[in-house]
Design a protein around this motif. Structure first.
Motif, PDB file in Angstrom:
ATOM      1  N   ASN A 420      10.044  12.330 -18.251  1.00  0.00           N
ATOM      2  CA  ASN A 420       9.593  13.704 -18.023  1.00  0.00           C
ATOM      3  C   ASN A 420       9.935  14.600 -19.216  1.00  0.00           C
ATOM      4  N   LYS A 421       9.675  15.874 -19.091  1.00  0.00           N
ATOM      5  CA  LYS A 421       9.870  16.798 -20.220  1.00  0.00           C
ATOM      6  C   LYS A 421      11.346  16.910 -20.622  1.00  0.00           C
ATOM      7  N   HIS A 422      12.237  16.505 -19.724  1.00  0.00           N
ATOM      8  CA  HIS A 422      13.662  16.536 -20.036  1.00  0.00           C
ATOM      9  C   HIS A 422      14.147  15.208 -20.640  1.00  0.00           C
ATOM     10  N   GLY A 423      13.232  14.242 -20.717  1.00  0.00           N
ATOM     11  CA  GLY A 423      13.584  12.941 -21.301  1.00  0.00           C
ATOM     12  C   GLY A 423      14.123  11.922 -20.324  1.00  0.00           C
ATOM     13  N   TRP A 424      14.102  12.245 -19.016  1.00  0.00           N
ATOM     14  CA  TRP A 424      14.619  11.307 -18.018  1.00  0.00           C
ATOM     15  C   TRP A 424      13.479  10.509 -17.368  1.00  0.00           C
ATOM     16  N   CYS A 425      13.807   9.301 -16.941  1.00  0.00           N
ATOM     17  CA  CYS A 425      12.840   8.483 -16.209  1.00  0.00           C
ATOM     18  C   CYS A 425      12.715   9.011 -14.777  1.00  0.00           C
ATOM     19  N   GLU A 426      11.598   8.664 -14.136  1.00  0.00           N
ATOM     20  CA  GLU A 426      11.353   9.136 -12.770  1.00  0.00           C
ATOM     21  C   GLU A 426      11.100   7.952 -11.842  1.00  0.00           C
ATOM     22  N   LYS A 427      11.617   8.073 -10.620  1.00  0.00           N
ATOM     23  CA  LYS A 427      11.457   7.006  -9.638  1.00  0.00           C
ATOM     24  C   LYS A 427      10.066   7.080  -9.001  1.00  0.00           C
ATOM     25  N   VAL A 428       9.529   5.915  -8.665  1.00  0.00           N
ATOM     26  CA  VAL A 428       8.234   5.884  -7.977  1.00  0.00           C
ATOM     27  C   VAL A 428       8.442   6.156  -6.490  1.00  0.00           C
ATOM     28  N   LYS A 429       7.367   6.503  -5.807  1.00  0.00           N
ATOM     29  CA  LYS A 429       7.413   6.656  -4.357  1.00  0.00           C
ATOM     30  C   LYS A 429       7.278   5.282  -3.708  1.00  0.00           C
ATOM     31  N   LYS A 430       7.680   5.185  -2.474  1.00  0.00           N
ATOM     32  CA  LYS A 430       7.511   3.927  -1.741  1.00  0.00           C
ATOM     33  C   LYS A 430       6.023   3.588  -1.658  1.00  0.00           C
ATOM     34  N   GLY A 431       5.715   2.321  -1.876  1.00  0.00           N
ATOM     35  CA  GLY A 431       4.326   1.886  -1.869  1.00  0.00           C
ATOM     36  C   GLY A 431       3.684   1.880  -3.242  1.00  0.00           C
ATOM     37  N   GLU A 432       4.354   2.474  -4.248  1.00  0.00           N
ATOM     38  CA  GLU A 432       3.829   2.496  -5.620  1.00  0.00           C
ATOM     39  C   GLU A 432       4.527   1.431  -6.461  1.00  0.00           C
ATOM     40  N   ALA A 433       3.769   0.835  -7.388  1.00  0.00           N
ATOM     41  CA  ALA A 433       4.344  -0.161  -8.293  1.00  0.00           C
ATOM     42  C   ALA A 433       5.089   0.539  -9.419  1.00  0.00           C
ATOM     43  N   GLY A 475      11.589  -6.214 -16.792  1.00  0.00           N
ATOM     44  CA  GLY A 475      10.249  -6.546 -17.276  1.00  0.00           C
ATOM     45  C   GLY A 475       9.274  -6.850 -16.154  1.00  0.00           C
ATOM     46  N   ASP A 476       9.693  -6.580 -14.914  1.00  0.00           N
ATOM     47  CA  ASP A 476       8.847  -6.874 -13.749  1.00  0.00           C
ATOM     48  C   ASP A 476       8.465  -5.596 -13.017  1.00  0.00           C
ATOM     49  N   LEU A 477       7.214  -5.563 -12.568  1.00  0.00           N
ATOM     50  CA  LEU A 477       6.730  -4.458 -11.748  1.00  0.00           C
ATOM     51  C   LEU A 477       6.882  -4.842 -10.278  1.00  0.00           C
ATOM     52  N   ILE A 478       7.519  -3.967  -9.523  1.00  0.00           N
ATOM     53  CA  ILE A 478       7.870  -4.244  -8.130  1.00  0.00           C
ATOM     54  C   ILE A 478       7.367  -3.102  -7.247  1.00  0.00           C
ATOM     55  N   VAL A 479       7.022  -3.427  -6.010  1.00  0.00           N
ATOM     56  CA  VAL A 479       6.649  -2.422  -5.011  1.00  0.00           C
ATOM     57  C   VAL A 479       7.635  -2.499  -3.852  1.00  0.00           C
ATOM     58  N   GLN A 480       8.147  -1.345  -3.429  1.00  0.00           N
ATOM     59  CA  GLN A 480       8.996  -1.268  -2.239  1.00  0.00           C
ATOM     60  C   GLN A 480       8.220  -0.553  -1.144  1.00  0.00           C
ATOM     61  N   ASN A 484      11.255  -1.076   3.411  1.00  0.00           N
ATOM     62  CA  ASN A 484      12.226  -1.504   2.401  1.00  0.00           C
ATOM     63  C   ASN A 484      12.105  -2.976   2.009  1.00  0.00           C
ATOM     64  N   PHE A 485      10.932  -3.571   2.275  1.00  0.00           N
ATOM     65  CA  PHE A 485      10.655  -4.893   1.726  1.00  0.00           C
ATOM     66  C   PHE A 485      10.166  -4.729   0.290  1.00  0.00           C
ATOM     67  N   LEU A 486      10.498  -5.688  -0.551  1.00  0.00           N
ATOM     68  CA  LEU A 486      10.141  -5.643  -1.967  1.00  0.00           C
ATOM     69  C   LEU A 486       9.104  -6.717  -2.270  1.00  0.00           C
ATOM     70  N   TYR A 487       8.143  -6.378  -3.123  1.00  0.00           N
ATOM     71  CA  TYR A 487       7.056  -7.294  -3.459  1.00  0.00           C
ATOM     72  C   TYR A 487       6.878  -7.347  -4.979  1.00  0.00           C
ATOM     73  N   PHE A 488       6.778  -8.559  -5.507  1.00  0.00           N
ATOM     74  CA  PHE A 488       6.492  -8.709  -6.942  1.00  0.00           C
ATOM     75  C   PHE A 488       5.041  -8.329  -7.187  1.00  0.00           C
ATOM     76  N   TRP A 489       4.803  -7.517  -8.222  1.00  0.00           N
ATOM     77  CA  TRP A 489       3.449  -7.035  -8.510  1.00  0.00           C
ATOM     78  C   TRP A 489       2.885  -7.647  -9.786  1.00  0.00           C
ATOM     79  N   ASP A 490       3.661  -7.609 -10.878  1.00  0.00           N
ATOM     80  CA  ASP A 490       3.165  -8.165 -12.148  1.00  0.00           C
ATOM     81  C   ASP A 490       4.284  -8.148 -13.179  1.00  0.00           C
ATOM     82  N   ARG A 491       4.029  -8.822 -14.304  1.00  0.00           N
ATOM     83  CA  ARG A 491       4.917  -8.736 -15.465  1.00  0.00           C
ATOM     84  C   ARG A 491       4.398  -7.639 -16.390  1.00  0.00           C
ATOM     85  N   ILE A 492       5.291  -7.067 -17.187  1.00  0.00           N
ATOM     86  CA  ILE A 492       4.855  -6.101 -18.190  1.00  0.00           C
ATOM     87  C   ILE A 492       4.967  -6.715 -19.576  1.00  0.00           C
TER      88      ILE A 492
END
Length: 631
Positions: A420-433, A475-480, A484-492
């Motif tokens: 973000n504009k402050h230089g920090w990473c941001e968490k995804v919402k549930k259901g997003e990779a 290096g892995d994209l994950i969806v929660q 609260n189940f986790l799913y592998f989505w893809d490699r980056i």
């Protein structure tokens, strides 16, 4: 009836009992409705805590009971129990202990090895892989497991990166040794698992093992007092470049060995290992897991789909290990009678697709699929202890307290985390990779790669949410999901997975551009229907006034690359597209795939039956999609 009541009056229940019973029933129903996985989560979490406390006791006591120590104890406690069954021959705990003692004695007297020295091991699946591994470990050596599929330049890189004093090569890999011997560093002594050898300056091992003593070497040679000290190097194809030697500590070996126990396996189980022993799944989870349980394992030289279930029946196998491709291969076999007539109750592994998971259960019976997530060098692991189809694991508030991780927003075009504009990473919402990152701290360290500080640093993300924090980049994209189940989505990044192995695109392109008619190579993975992972494809730019030599191309990739890394498809382009940051553009190429009906560029296919690249026609494309052609 009144007479009976007078003689034997029924006791009156206190007035609060019916209310309490109703309350308990209500609580149970609320728990089932709102917290359906409460007891499964609690049981799993207690197991994790129990094992964690055990490891913590080792640390506080200053004396670690390693997996090898436990094996030696079992060899005394249950000497006649089978430990390894290989090609019908039984090797008891005592047999393996004594032969590994012989190997330790050989290298104690001939090898000039001392505690902490590195020895590289290039062997296939056979009992002597384990004998040599344990024998060297008894001397306190760090053992580097080399992938026997890796050839030539890549193999030389692997050997040099772990800086071994000795290289030990299996009898069936002498041709691979012959390829690298002229260019091998002169300070590496080579031993082969034969009685005689014609190669100059190469030592033979089998004759010396037979003449050696079975007496154990001094225990102080292997004694460990630091959980973080290195014991193994296991090679992994990371996001870029040649294979890297992941540093494996006592802590990681102990955690890996607990996997089968955590999923419910016991000492009465018989585990079937068909995965290669150089892989952490087979060595740490499989062999280490057998030792943790005091169980037996059936070791297979190489996975065979046609022999799999007959082996399971023959040896009364109860636990199998898999990768996604393995399950698909089994489901692709012709249907036979009695496919559910076996004793297999657990299948432990990763990477199985939802449709294959369901088909596997329907066809082969009531087997609990124990899917897990973890990287060889990583500091985070998830286990699907509930059996939810498609999930790699589950998390909750308490799990995150002990193993802190987050899933952050990722820019696929720029190939980097979004800040973000402050230089920090941001968490995804549930259901997003998003990109899975795991906090690095004293309890969950990252040990990095041997001999490569730059690659170690590249796997770390700094200043993620606040100043001074540090995270491991999986290096892995994950969806929660919302449960609260986790799913592998893809490699980056510059990597994809095929046949259960990570393929680094830069390694493949580096091999291809060595050809004198190739100007540039852009390597990526493409989806193939009904196949796990992605198949390799290379977009090529030819040098001016040259033509494509398919014979040379085939010879180049099969000589210098493992079979799983050889591109299945080639695409000849006139111009290479670049991103705004001057990186090769892959997204459009990945989306377009390998369809000759929609792609006007010339396409070629690696036909293994013809041992050549052939023109990819519409007919061949249809055969591939139908699943009739083995890839």
């Amino acid at each position: 009836m009144s007479g009976w009541d007078e003689l034997f009056p029924l006791p009156m229940l206190p007035s609060w009992v019916p209310g309490a019973a109703a309350g308990l029933v209500s609580l149970h129903l609320i728990q089932k409705l709102l917290f359906p996985y409460f007891w499964a989560d609690l049981t799993y979490l207690l197991k994790v805590l129990m094992y964690g406390l055990r490891v913590e006791r080792y640390r506080l006591r200053g004396r670690i009971v390693t997996v090898l120590d436990k094996f030696v104890q079992l060899a005394e406690k249950q000497p006649h129990k089978p430990f390894l069954i290989y090609e019908g021959k039984v090797h008891t705990y005592r047999d393996v202990d004594r032969r590994s003692n012989r190997i330790a004695q050989v290298f104690l007297h001939y090898g000039n090895l001392k505690k902490g020295d590195t020895v590289a091991l290039l062997m296939g699946n056979e009992p002597d892989f384990i004998h040599v591994w344990f024998g060297l470990a008894k001397l306190g050596c760090v053992v580097a497991f080399l992938n026997f599929n890796v050839r030539s330049r890549s193999l030389l890189h692997c050997v040099s990166s772990c800086e071994p004093k000795i290289l030990i090569v299996g009898a069936d890999l002498l041709r691979t040794l012959e390829e690298i011997l002229p260019n091998l560093q002169k300070d590496v002594t080579v031993w082969v698992m034969t009685k005689d050898c014609s190669f100059p300056s190469v030592h033979t091992l089998v004759d010396k093992i037979e003449a050696a003593s079975e007496d154990p070497v001094p225990v102080n040679l292997r004694s460990a007092n630091n959980l973080k000290s290195s014991v193994l190097y296991i090679f992994t194809s990371g996001t870029t470049g040649l294979p890297k030697a992941a540093v494996i500590s006592h802590m990681q070996v102990l955690k890996g060995a607990a996997g089968l126990w955590a999923f419910g396996a016991t000492g009465e189980d018989i585990i079937y290992i068909t995965l290669p022993l150089y892989h952490s799944a087979a060595s740490l989870l499989g062999i280490g897991g057998c030792i943790e349980l005091g169980a037996a394992c059936v070791l297979k030289k190489k996975f065979s789909a046609s022999q799999f279930w007959s082996d399971c029946k023959k040896y009364n196998v109860t636990v199998i290990q898999y990768i996604g491709e393995l399950c698909r291969y089994l489901c692709s076999q012709p249907v036979k009678e009695g496919e559910k007539n076996h004793k297999v109750r657990l299948a432990v592994g990763n990477g199985v697709r939802n449709d294959v998971w369901r088909e596997f259960l329907d066809r082969f019976g009531d087997i609990k699929i124990c899917e897990f997530y973890g990287a060889t060098e990583g500091n985070i692991c998830f286990m699907n202890h509930t059996g939810k189809i498609g999930s790699v694991g589950r998390t909750n508030f308490f799990y995150k307290l002990f193993f802190p991780f987050d899933i952050i927003k990722y820019d696929f075009q720029k190939d980097e985390p979004i800040r973000n504009k402050h230089g920090w990473c941001e968490k995804v919402k549930k259901g997003e990779a998003g990109l899975l990152i795991s906090k690095v701290n004293a309890k969950n360290p990252f040990f990095g790669y041997a001999g490569n500080k730059r690659h170690t640093e590249k796997k770390l993300l700094c200043e993620v949410f606040k100043k001074g924090d540090l995270y491991f980049n999986t290096g892995d994209l994950i969806v929660q999901d919302h449960e609260n189940f986790l799913y592998f989505w893809d490699r980056i990044g510059d990597t994809f997975r095929w046949k259960g192995e990570n393929v680094a695109t830069t390694e493949v392109s580096d091999v291809i551009v060595m050809l004198d008619f190739i100007q540039e190579a852009n390597v990526y993975g493409v989806s193939v229907p009904d196949h796990e992972g992605k198949a390799g494809m290379a977009s090529l730019i030819l040098k001016q006034n040259t033509s494509l030599d398919l014979e040379q191309m085939y010879k180049q990739v099969v000589t210098y690359l493992p079979s799983y890394a050889c591109p299945l498809f080639l695409r000849i382009q006139e111009k290479m597209e670049m991103t705004g940051t001057f990186k090769q553009q892959k997204f459009r190429l990945v989306d377009e795939g390998f369809n000759p009906s929609t792609i006007t560029d010339p396409l070629y296919f690696l036909d293994n039956s013809k041992k050549a690249y052939v023109l990819l026609t519409k007919e061949i494309h249809e055969i591939i999609l139908s699943g009739k052609m083995k890839l």
